[in-house]
Design a protein around this motif. Sequence first.
Motif, PDB file in Angstrom:
ATOM      1  N   VAL A  28      -2.602 -27.639  72.730  1.00  0.00           N
ATOM      2  CA  VAL A  28      -2.792 -28.443  73.947  1.00  0.00           C
ATOM      3  C   VAL A  28      -3.964 -29.395  73.752  1.00  0.00           C
ATOM      4  N   GLY A  29      -5.074 -28.891  73.186  1.00  0.00           N
ATOM      5  CA  GLY A  29      -6.242 -29.732  72.941  1.00  0.00           C
ATOM      6  C   GLY A  29      -5.936 -30.874  71.983  1.00  0.00           C
ATOM      7  N   LYS A  30      -5.077 -30.604  70.981  1.00  0.00           N
ATOM      8  CA  LYS A  30      -4.691 -31.636  70.020  1.00  0.00           C
ATOM      9  C   LYS A  30      -3.934 -32.765  70.693  1.00  0.00           C
ATOM     10  N   VAL A  31      -3.012 -32.400  71.588  1.00  0.00           N
ATOM     11  CA  VAL A  31      -2.238 -33.425  72.316  1.00  0.00           C
ATOM     12  C   VAL A  31      -3.153 -34.253  73.197  1.00  0.00           C
ATOM     13  N   VAL A  32      -4.046 -33.582  73.913  1.00  0.00           N
ATOM     14  CA  VAL A  32      -4.993 -34.296  74.797  1.00  0.00           C
ATOM     15  C   VAL A  32      -5.888 -35.209  73.975  1.00  0.00           C
ATOM     16  N   GLY A  33      -6.335 -34.713  72.823  1.00  0.00           N
ATOM     17  CA  GLY A  33      -7.201 -35.514  71.963  1.00  0.00           C
ATOM     18  C   GLY A  33      -6.491 -36.738  71.401  1.00  0.00           C
ATOM     19  N   ASN A  34      -5.220 -36.579  71.070  1.00  0.00           N
ATOM     20  CA  ASN A  34      -4.449 -37.718  70.555  1.00  0.00           C
ATOM     21  C   ASN A  34      -4.180 -38.760  71.626  1.00  0.00           C
ATOM     22  N   GLY A  35      -4.088 -38.311  72.864  1.00  0.00           N
ATOM     23  CA  GLY A  35      -3.782 -39.218  73.964  1.00  0.00           C
ATOM     24  C   GLY A  35      -2.325 -39.610  74.036  1.00  0.00           C
ATOM     25  N   ARG A  36      -1.490 -38.976  73.240  1.00  0.00           N
ATOM     26  CA  ARG A  36      -0.049 -39.253  73.258  1.00  0.00           C
ATOM     27  C   ARG A  36       0.720 -38.079  72.682  1.00  0.00           C
ATOM     28  N   ILE A  37       2.032 -38.083  72.919  1.00  0.00           N
ATOM     29  CA  ILE A  37       2.908 -37.038  72.398  1.00  0.00           C
ATOM     30  C   ILE A  37       3.581 -37.544  71.127  1.00  0.00           C
ATOM     31  N   LYS A  38       3.363 -36.841  70.031  1.00  0.00           N
ATOM     32  CA  LYS A  38       3.967 -37.232  68.762  1.00  0.00           C
ATOM     33  C   LYS A  38       5.372 -36.631  68.636  1.00  0.00           C
ATOM     34  N   GLY A  39       6.058 -37.031  67.566  1.00  0.00           N
ATOM     35  CA  GLY A  39       7.394 -36.495  67.324  1.00  0.00           C
ATOM     36  C   GLY A  39       8.474 -37.500  67.663  1.00  0.00           C
ATOM     37  N   SER A  40       9.705 -37.128  67.309  1.00  0.00           N
ATOM     38  CA  SER A  40      10.855 -37.992  67.574  1.00  0.00           C
ATOM     39  C   SER A  40      12.051 -37.151  67.993  1.00  0.00           C
ATOM     40  N   MET A  41      13.095 -37.803  68.441  1.00  0.00           N
ATOM     41  CA  MET A  41      14.286 -37.092  68.911  1.00  0.00           C
ATOM     42  C   MET A  41      15.016 -36.362  67.792  1.00  0.00           C
ATOM     43  N   THR A  42      14.904 -36.887  66.562  1.00  0.00           N
ATOM     44  CA  THR A  42      15.668 -36.309  65.455  1.00  0.00           C
ATOM     45  C   THR A  42      14.794 -35.555  64.458  1.00  0.00           C
TER      46      THR A  42
END
Length: 481
Positions: A211-225
């Motif tokens: 959770v902290g990593k996502v907040v620190g990045n300021g965005r959600i990584k990854g893709s649909m595939t």
Amino acid sequence: MIENSGKDTFEVSSEALSQTGSKYFDDDGRPKRTGTVLTSSAHIITAVIGSGVLSLAWAIAQLGWVAGPAVMILFSMVTYYTSTLLAACYRTGDQLSGKRNYTYTQAVSSYLGGANVKFCAWVQYLNLFGVAIGYTIAASISMMAVKRSNCYHFSGGKNPCKMNSNFYMISFGVAEIIFSQIPDFHDLWWLSVLAAVMSFTYSFIGLGLGVGKVVGNGRIKGSMTGVTVGASVTEAQKVWRSFQALGNIAFAYSYSMILIEIQDTVKSPPAESKTMSKATLVSVLVTTIFYMLCGCFGYAGFGDASPGNLLTGFGFFNPYWLIDIANVAIVVHLVGAYQVYCQPLFSFIERQAKQRFPDSDFMSREYEVPIPGCKQPYKLNFFRLVWRTIFVILSTVIAMLLPFFNDIVGLLGAIGFWPLTVYFPVEMYIVQTKIPKWTMKWICLQMLSAASLVITLVAAAGSIAGVVSDLKVYKPFVTSY
């Protein structure tokens, strides 16, 4: 009266049983069971939430935001459904008064018999042996992570801190040789409780860091595939890794091999199958929510770079002390979990040895060894000492030859999923409820079993392909990380 022998003993025991009634004994003369939905759910959750949770972010990364969560939900649904089928086979015949089956293999013997019993035993015990190898690898990874983290910080980032995993695997193996000499599974309750606490500790830390990593990045990584095909990943690797991800998810849900043993702790009435079905529903829901959080937040934080072991992805950065705590918790948990899974295999081999060589002192005689500070002397059996030591050494050596966490986890999940989670529960349920062949229900159950077999085969193929690929660049006993 208890010291009498022969016919008199049986008569006294029967009389005592009739006098005490159902207050102290069950319908089969065994001590009264007290298990409930709550205790059964706790047992399942404790057994399921283990090191497998650490590979879920990587598994979702291979499949993507669409297929990843969908596959996890699908596995949870299949696991819940087949677990209810297996729970219905706890008693042979009537659900309240039929003969109880105390173990998974005994249930298979009661309903299917013949070659199915041997097949079940081979798969179950092979899987337990594989778990010993996988846990040795996982423990060494965590021990190296702690050492590397402290090395990095003490050197100010100047030392690359490369190290070989062999020393850490041997250290773990030595600890397991010692704990393996505990004679009886029931003597390990304190180690199981400690392992359960540790499993929740590192799982929650991993979730919090994700959770902290996502907040620190300021965005959600990854893709649909999922992982993108390119310079670092070929199309063939993408396919094989997707297959392997199925095995990793299956491993995270594997608890069918101990379901009957857990159900044997449940009080009756009501029927044990009803209690166990409720406990399974609660457990699968809680576990799936927790897995989705850990896997999805891990993928959202790292994207295509999601590590095979979630905790290793946070590297050496602050709060490094928190990551160290999580890795230490993993090691402690795996020390206990190793014993929980291996003790049934130890007991099986030792029972077989005593039956085959009943007059052998080496096999059956126990020597009392006084231990300072303990009221009860340690009961030393030479066969137990030799056989369990050889087992631990063998599993440690294989782990040193194949130190690939994700590949081994995926292979273990594949080996156990179809036969233990789907095939045997389906076949026993068909016999138990006398479902006629070629009826709609029979066809649907067989289709579920066939589809699960396909998943097992492709997951195993993906994991084996991963091992082959890793062996191309890995030199046993030499390569450092």
